[in-house]
Design a protein around this motif. Structure first.
Motif, PDB file in Angstrom:
ATOM      1  N   GLU A  33     -50.882  36.504 -16.414  1.00 57.51           N
ATOM      2  CA  GLU A  33     -51.566  36.593 -17.708  1.00 57.51           C
ATOM      3  C   GLU A  33     -52.065  35.233 -18.198  1.00 57.51           C
ATOM      4  O   GLU A  33     -52.938  35.159 -19.077  1.00 57.51           O
ATOM      5  N   SER A  34     -51.524  34.164 -17.645  1.00 56.17           N
ATOM      6  CA  SER A  34     -51.945  32.823 -18.078  1.00 56.17           C
ATOM      7  C   SER A  34     -53.137  32.298 -17.278  1.00 56.17           C
ATOM      8  O   SER A  34     -53.623  31.200 -17.541  1.00 56.17           O
ATOM      9  N   TYR A  35     -53.613  33.079 -16.297  1.00 52.71           N
ATOM     10  CA  TYR A  35     -54.750  32.681 -15.473  1.00 52.71           C
ATOM     11  C   TYR A  35     -55.958  33.558 -15.782  1.00 52.71           C
ATOM     12  O   TYR A  35     -55.817  34.751 -16.065  1.00 52.71           O
ATOM     13  N   SER A  36     -57.135  32.971 -15.681  1.00 51.39           N
ATOM     14  CA  SER A  36     -58.353  33.776 -15.783  1.00 51.39           C
ATOM     15  C   SER A  36     -58.598  34.497 -14.460  1.00 51.39           C
ATOM     16  O   SER A  36     -58.011  34.142 -13.416  1.00 51.39           O
ATOM     17  N   ALA A  37     -59.486  35.483 -14.481  1.00 57.12           N
ATOM     18  CA  ALA A  37     -59.824  36.208 -13.252  1.00 57.12           C
ATOM     19  C   ALA A  37     -60.405  35.256 -12.206  1.00 57.12           C
ATOM     20  O   ALA A  37     -60.097  35.362 -11.007  1.00 57.12           O
ATOM     21  N   ALA A  38     -61.235  34.306 -12.645  1.00 63.08           N
ATOM     22  CA  ALA A  38     -61.834  33.344 -11.715  1.00 63.08           C
ATOM     23  C   ALA A  38     -60.757  32.463 -11.084  1.00 63.08           C
ATOM     24  O   ALA A  38     -60.810  32.175  -9.881  1.00 63.08           O
ATOM     25  N   GLN A  39     -59.799  32.029 -11.876  1.00 65.78           N
ATOM     26  CA  GLN A  39     -58.725  31.185 -11.348  1.00 65.78           C
ATOM     27  C   GLN A  39     -57.883  31.942 -10.327  1.00 65.78           C
ATOM     28  O   GLN A  39     -57.517  31.399  -9.277  1.00 65.78           O
ATOM     29  N   ILE A  40     -57.574  33.198 -10.621  1.00 64.68           N
ATOM     30  CA  ILE A  40     -56.794  34.006  -9.679  1.00 64.68           C
ATOM     31  C   ILE A  40     -57.541  34.143  -8.359  1.00 64.68           C
ATOM     32  O   ILE A  40     -56.965  33.988  -7.273  1.00 64.68           O
ATOM     33  N   THR A  41     -58.841  34.406  -8.446  1.00 70.95           N
ATOM     34  CA  THR A  41     -59.648  34.539  -7.227  1.00 70.95           C
ATOM     35  C   THR A  41     -59.656  33.234  -6.438  1.00 70.95           C
ATOM     36  O   THR A  41     -59.418  33.224  -5.219  1.00 70.95           O
ATOM     37  N   ASP A  42     -59.924  32.130  -7.125  1.00 70.63           N
ATOM     38  CA  ASP A  42     -60.009  30.831  -6.444  1.00 70.63           C
ATOM     39  C   ASP A  42     -58.680  30.440  -5.812  1.00 70.63           C
ATOM     40  O   ASP A  42     -58.637  29.996  -4.656  1.00 70.63           O
ATOM     41  N   LEU A  43     -57.591  30.580  -6.543  1.00 68.72           N
ATOM     42  CA  LEU A  43     -56.290  30.163  -6.025  1.00 68.72           C
ATOM     43  C   LEU A  43     -55.856  31.026  -4.849  1.00 68.72           C
ATOM     44  O   LEU A  43     -55.261  30.530  -3.884  1.00 68.72           O
ATOM     45  N   THR A  44     -56.161  32.311  -4.915  1.00 66.35           N
ATOM     46  CA  THR A  44     -55.829  33.198  -3.794  1.00 66.35           C
ATOM     47  C   THR A  44     -56.593  32.786  -2.544  1.00 66.35           C
ATOM     48  O   THR A  44     -56.014  32.690  -1.445  1.00 66.35           O
ATOM     49  N   LEU A  45     -57.894  32.528  -2.698  1.00 64.46           N
ATOM     50  CA  LEU A  45     -58.699  32.110  -1.551  1.00 64.46           C
ATOM     51  C   LEU A  45     -58.269  30.742  -1.034  1.00 64.46           C
ATOM     52  O   LEU A  45     -58.130  30.542   0.180  1.00 64.46           O
ATOM     53  N   LEU A  46     -58.051  29.793  -1.937  1.00 62.31           N
ATOM     54  CA  LEU A  46     -57.684  28.440  -1.509  1.00 62.31           C
ATOM     55  C   LEU A  46     -56.355  28.436  -0.758  1.00 62.31           C
ATOM     56  O   LEU A  46     -56.213  27.747   0.264  1.00 62.31           O
ATOM     57  N   GLY A  47     -55.384  29.182  -1.263  1.00 64.89           N
ATOM     58  CA  GLY A  47     -54.107  29.260  -0.548  1.00 64.89           C
ATOM     59  C   GLY A  47     -54.297  29.785   0.860  1.00 64.89           C
ATOM     60  O   GLY A  47     -53.717  29.268   1.827  1.00 64.89           O
ATOM     61  N   ARG A  48     -55.133  30.805   0.980  1.00 62.08           N
ATOM     62  CA  ARG A  48     -55.409  31.380   2.294  1.00 62.08           C
ATOM     63  C   ARG A  48     -56.140  30.389   3.196  1.00 62.08           C
ATOM     64  O   ARG A  48     -55.862  30.290   4.389  1.00 62.08           O
ATOM     65  N   PHE A  49     -57.109  29.643   2.628  1.00 60.94           N
ATOM     66  CA  PHE A  49     -57.850  28.683   3.439  1.00 60.94           C
ATOM     67  C   PHE A  49     -56.922  27.640   4.047  1.00 60.94           C
ATOM     68  O   PHE A  49     -57.014  27.317   5.241  1.00 60.94           O
ATOM     69  N   TYR A  50     -56.027  27.068   3.244  1.00 59.93           N
ATOM     70  CA  TYR A  50     -55.107  26.050   3.769  1.00 59.93           C
ATOM     71  C   TYR A  50     -54.125  26.662   4.768  1.00 59.93           C
ATOM     72  O   TYR A  50     -53.810  26.043   5.805  1.00 59.93           O
ATOM     73  N   GLU A  51     -53.654  27.854   4.483  1.00 63.49           N
ATOM     74  CA  GLU A  51     -52.735  28.515   5.417  1.00 63.49           C
ATOM     75  C   GLU A  51     -53.406  28.740   6.764  1.00 63.49           C
ATOM     76  O   GLU A  51     -52.810  28.522   7.818  1.00 63.49           O
ATOM     77  N   ARG A  52     -54.679  29.144   6.743  1.00 64.73           N
ATOM     78  CA  ARG A  52     -55.413  29.373   7.982  1.00 64.73           C
ATOM     79  C   ARG A  52     -55.674  28.067   8.727  1.00 64.73           C
ATOM     80  O   ARG A  52     -55.605  28.025   9.960  1.00 64.73           O
ATOM     81  N   MET A  53     -55.982  26.999   8.004  1.00 69.67           N
ATOM     82  CA  MET A  53     -56.191  25.708   8.678  1.00 69.67           C
ATOM     83  C   MET A  53     -54.917  25.260   9.384  1.00 69.67           C
ATOM     84  O   MET A  53     -54.968  24.731  10.508  1.00 69.67           O
ATOM     85  N   GLY A  54     -53.774  25.479   8.748  1.00 67.52           N
ATOM     86  CA  GLY A  54     -52.507  25.166   9.410  1.00 67.52           C
ATOM     87  C   GLY A  54     -52.314  25.990  10.664  1.00 67.52           C
ATOM     88  O   GLY A  54     -51.855  25.482  11.698  1.00 67.52           O
ATOM     89  N   ASP A  55     -52.679  27.270  10.593  1.00 65.89           N
ATOM     90  CA  ASP A  55     -52.569  28.126  11.774  1.00 65.89           C
ATOM     91  C   ASP A  55     -53.478  27.643  12.901  1.00 65.89           C
ATOM     92  O   ASP A  55     -53.117  27.715  14.086  1.00 65.89           O
ATOM     93  N   HIS A  56     -54.656  27.175  12.567  1.00 70.46           N
ATOM     94  CA  HIS A  56     -55.557  26.660  13.607  1.00 70.46           C
ATOM     95  C   HIS A  56     -54.966  25.423  14.286  1.00 70.46           C
ATOM     96  O   HIS A  56     -55.101  25.254  15.505  1.00 70.46           O
ATOM     97  N   ALA A  57     -54.293  24.566  13.513  1.00 70.03           N
ATOM     98  CA  ALA A  57     -53.638  23.402  14.121  1.00 70.03           C
ATOM     99  C   ALA A  57     -52.555  23.854  15.096  1.00 70.03           C
ATOM    100  O   ALA A  57     -52.410  23.294  16.193  1.00 70.03           O
ATOM    101  N   VAL A  58     -51.800  24.878  14.715  1.00 74.17           N
ATOM    102  CA  VAL A  58     -50.770  25.414  15.611  1.00 74.17           C
ATOM    103  C   VAL A  58     -51.402  26.005  16.859  1.00 74.17           C
ATOM    104  O   VAL A  58     -50.906  25.821  17.976  1.00 74.17           O
TER     105      VAL A  58
END
Length: 225
Positions: free
Chosen positions: A173-198
């Motif tokens: 409730e403390s986040y806007s819809a845009a923030q939720i979208t961005d943070l969800t995508l950004l978390g996934r992007f970094y997680e995927r980059m780590g997977d590519h390194a592995v």
């Protein structure tokens, strides 16, 4: 003839290391742009992605040509097959860094990250840069002990992503819809980059030992979002 062939293999390895260097720079710059709202740095990441694409094409064309002309076997065959996979992983990791920069561009001049999430993304950026840097050393030196450190960093990135997602779930409730979208995508992007390194270091393990990769592992070959 064999000397020329092995010279070409070294060229491919050198190009893979250069791709790692460029991806490392892209991730570092994308993270800086994310944390600081730095549009100029974000634009630099976006513009530089074409160079990674060109390097992938060069590696893949050389590898396919050598496969066709030299009919390699054993370790040499594993090197070329691994090179094709690794160039793809590096190109995708570069695309993910570009995606981070594109979010910065889209939200500018507003900041992307709420204050509560800055530390987690700063740490994810540090871990991802270190993982790719170490992956380059693994490719250069075939150091499988160092490869274990890359896997450890990837696990830390996964934990940080879950920390961000947990905060979104409990404090949504403390986040806007845009923030939720961005943070969800950004978390996934970094997680995927780590997977590519592995994926990179596991491919090196394959060419060194010849052991079959686990097809059930998400980090054996990972897809871009």
């Amino acid at each position: 003839m064999r000397e020329a062939f092995h010279s070409d293999l070294e060229t491919i390895r050198g190009n893979l290391i250069e791709m790692c260097t460029q991806v490392e720079t892209a991730v570092r710059d994308a993270t800086t742009a994310l944390l600081d709202g730095d549009l100029a740095t974000a634009e630099r990441v976006i513009a530089a992605d074409v160079h990674l694409d060109e390097l992938q094409v060069d590696i893949d064309e050389m590898a396919v040509d050598l496969l066709a002309r030299q009919s390699p076997v054993a370790t040499d065959l594993r090197v070329l097959v691994s090179a094709l996979r690794m160039s793809s992983s590096l190109e995708r990791a570069g695309d993910l860094a570009e995606h981070v920069a594109l979010i910065v561009r889209r939200r500018h001049p507003d900041p992307v990250l709420p204050e509560a999430d800055r530390a987690d993304f700063e740490r994810m950026g540090e871990l991802t840069v270190a993982a790719i840097h170490d992956a380059a050393a693994v490719i250069a030196e075939r150091d499988l002990e160092l490869a274990a450190q890359v896997e450890k960093r990837d696990a830390e990135i996964d934990d940080l992503m879950q920390s961000v997602y947990g905060r979104l779930a409990s404090q949504g409730e403390s986040y806007s819809a845009a923030q939720i979208t961005d943070l969800t995508l950004l978390g996934r992007f970094y997680e995927r980059m780590g997977d590519h390194a592995v994926s990179l270091v596991r491919r090196v393990g394959f060419l060194v030992t010849g052991s079959t990769l686990d097809p059930r592992s998400v980090a054996t070959d990972v897809e871009v979002i």
